[in-house]
Design a protein around this motif. Structure first.
Motif, PDB file in Angstrom:
ATOM      1  N   LEU A  49       0.817  -1.209   0.000  1.00  0.00           N
ATOM      2  CA  LEU A  49       0.000   0.000   0.000  1.00  0.00           C
ATOM      3  C   LEU A  49       0.853   1.262   0.000  1.00  0.00           C
ATOM      4  N   LYS A  50       2.026   1.183   0.601  1.00  0.00           N
ATOM      5  CA  LYS A  50       2.905   2.350   0.649  1.00  0.00           C
ATOM      6  C   LYS A  50       3.627   2.587  -0.671  1.00  0.00           C
ATOM      7  N   GLY A  58      -1.168   0.786  -7.928  1.00  0.00           N
ATOM      8  CA  GLY A  58      -2.159  -0.179  -8.384  1.00  0.00           C
ATOM      9  C   GLY A  58      -2.717  -1.000  -7.241  1.00  0.00           C
ATOM     10  N   ALA A  59      -1.843  -1.376  -6.322  1.00  0.00           N
ATOM     11  CA  ALA A  59      -2.292  -2.143  -5.164  1.00  0.00           C
ATOM     12  C   ALA A  59      -3.230  -1.309  -4.293  1.00  0.00           C
ATOM     13  N   ARG A  60      -2.915  -0.017  -4.148  1.00  0.00           N
ATOM     14  CA  ARG A  60      -3.785   0.843  -3.334  1.00  0.00           C
ATOM     15  C   ARG A  60      -5.179   0.941  -3.950  1.00  0.00           C
ATOM     16  N   GLU A  61      -5.244   1.070  -5.293  1.00  0.00           N
ATOM     17  CA  GLU A  61      -6.548   1.176  -5.947  1.00  0.00           C
ATOM     18  C   GLU A  61      -7.361  -0.103  -5.764  1.00  0.00           C
ATOM     19  N   ALA A  88      -2.471   0.619   9.460  1.00  0.00           N
ATOM     20  CA  ALA A  88      -3.583   1.416   8.952  1.00  0.00           C
ATOM     21  C   ALA A  88      -3.207   2.882   8.875  1.00  0.00           C
ATOM     22  N   ALA A  89      -2.574   3.397   9.920  1.00  0.00           N
ATOM     23  CA  ALA A  89      -2.180   4.804   9.909  1.00  0.00           C
ATOM     24  C   ALA A  89      -1.216   5.084   8.772  1.00  0.00           C
ATOM     25  N   GLY A  90      -0.278   4.160   8.545  1.00  0.00           N
ATOM     26  CA  GLY A  90       0.695   4.366   7.483  1.00  0.00           C
ATOM     27  C   GLY A  90       0.067   4.387   6.108  1.00  0.00           C
TER      28      GLY A  90
END
Length: 442
Positions: free
Chosen positions: A29-30, A34-37, A87-89
């Motif tokens: 995610l960081k 593409g992974a975040r989407e 989660a915060a990151g």
């Protein structure tokens, strides 16, 4: 990679991630857009963003645990400290994605989607879109998105039909802003509006805002006249709820009744008189519902409404003054074959003088502009004039000749919307003292 991030996202929702899985998801995610989407979509954050866009929130809300879907919020609140840290990151890392997705949603659901069609048009009018686009080349049949319609002269008339068949009409110098997201919302900033509204969905009435009131319309026919301080409503069919803004008081106005919403006026609902055939301008009461430069009484001279110029589409300058015709008791002012229009005023020098009326049917449909042209010879050697014109002298404005089949054949038995006096091309000091509509004795 797609299968891996989808699997991790679903495991995250199911609370079956190991600590190694959490670290892997956190890293993806960081570092991977593409992974975040995919993660946003799998955890249903896309739906949350769509709700935000539909609600037209002015500012994008801070992405916190409170703005997550309930399921994700519940899961996260029970997570280990490692999952809280993760989660915060990734929330910080995905802030840009949230903005991007909101932008993409807006693009796929454009605010400039056509919501209404022009079904009637006469005289100069102008449309301004929400994005600032301005168009004066309006034509019947043109589809328009939300925006603002300006009637630029006393002779202007405009009719707009929404996709559900609801029709609104403005006349004269007017300004109407309209939109439709979940419901139809209109802002009548000035002028006259008549409407035939199809039944609206439960809980989503048409709302009409004026400077002094809010009207809630389920499905009905009515006429609204608004200025800076008051809103006059006549309901012909159905029911309209009116809220006066000065104190929040509400009343319901049934068919064949009218109300005036103003801070200095009793908010009482009264039955509309059937019809009236007499009307007189009242400049002694001020400039309300007029177009022109109003001057108060001075010495022995009464108040006057001086003409002001406006430019037509074909480049002509018209110097005009006009009066919107309304009765205090709410009755429509109608013409008959015995009607007489009387005008008293002054001219600094002789010129052709045009006296006319914009007329409509009882349901608010534009019926044409009818006028009389008085030759300059009639005004030689005089500054003050007083004329009386029988209705049979009024003929259809030649500028409407190409559409004459759509309009009334004569000016009789119609509702008077506005009356005006004007001259062409150069200022000649035209000022009107009074205009009166009456009936001659049989």
């Amino acid at each position: 990679m797609n299968r891996s991030i989808e699997s991790l996202a679903r495991a995250y929702q199911d609370q079956t991630l190991s600590e190694d899985d959490v670290r892997e998801l956190d890293q993806l995610l960081k570092t991977n857009a593409g992974a975040r989407e995919i993660f946003l979509r799998e955890t249903n954050l896309i739906a949350t963003l769509e709700d935000i866009a539909c609600d037209e929130v002015a500012e994008l809300p801070t992405v916190t645990m409170l703005s997550l879907p309930r399921q994700l919020h519940d899961e996260t609140s029970q997570a280990s400290p490692l999952r809280w840290t993760m989660a915060a990151g990734w929330f910080v890392a995905t802030a840009a994605v949230v903005l991007l997705m909101a932008s993409l949603y807006s693009i796929s659901n454009p605010v400039d989607k056509a919501i209404a069609t022009i079904v009637g048009l006469s005289g100069p009018s102008q449309w301004t879109g929400d994005g600032g686009q301005v168009r004066s080349d309006l034509t019947i049949g043109m589809q328009l998105p939300g925006g603002t319609i300006d009637g630029l002269s006393p002779e202007s008339w405009f009719a707009l039909e929404f996709t559900d068949g609801s029709t609104v009409r403005t006349s004269g110098n007017s300004m109407l802003a309209y939109s439709e997201v979940r419901q139809k919302v209109l802002h009548l900033k000035s002028g006259n509006l008549s409407a035939d509204v199809a039944p609206q969905p439960d809980g989503r009435p048409m709302l009409i805002h004026t400077r002094s009131a809010v009207l809630e319309v389920i499905g009905t026919s009515f006429d609204v006249d608004a200025d800076l301080a008051s809103t006059a409503l006549n309901v012909t069919e159905g029911m309209v709820r009116v809220k006066r803004l000065s104190d929040g008081r509400q009343v319901e106005v049934p068919a064949q009744h009218q109300v005036v919403a103003a801070a200095d006026h009793d908010l009482s609902v009264n039955q509309i008189s059937r019809v009236a055939y007499q009307w007189r301008s009242r400049l002694e009461e001020g400039a309300s519902r007029t177009f022109g430069r109003w001057l108060p009484a001075m010495g022995d001279a009464g108040p006057l409404l001086h003409c002001i110029p406006y430019m037509t589409k074909d480049g002509r300058t018209i110097y005009t003054s006009s009066f919107q015709v309304t009765a205090a008791e709410g009755a429509p002012i109608m013409t008959s074959d015995r009607s007489i229009v009387s005008v008293r005023g002054r001219l600094d020098r002789a010129t052709d003088l045009y006296v006319g009326m914009s007329l409509k049917t009882e349901d608010g449909t534009f019926a044409g502009r009818f006028q009389v042209v008085l030759p300059s010879e009639q005004f030689q050697g005089q500054e003050v004039f007083e004329i009386s014109l029988p209705l049979e002298d009024f003929t259809l404005d030649p500028s409407l000749a190409s559409m004459k089949r759509e309009f009334a054949k004569s000016a009789s038995d119609l509702v008077v919307d506005t009356v005006w006096c004007h001259t062409l091309y150069v200022p000649v000091g035209l000022a009107v003292a009074t205009i009166e509509l009456a009936e001659r004795a049989e």
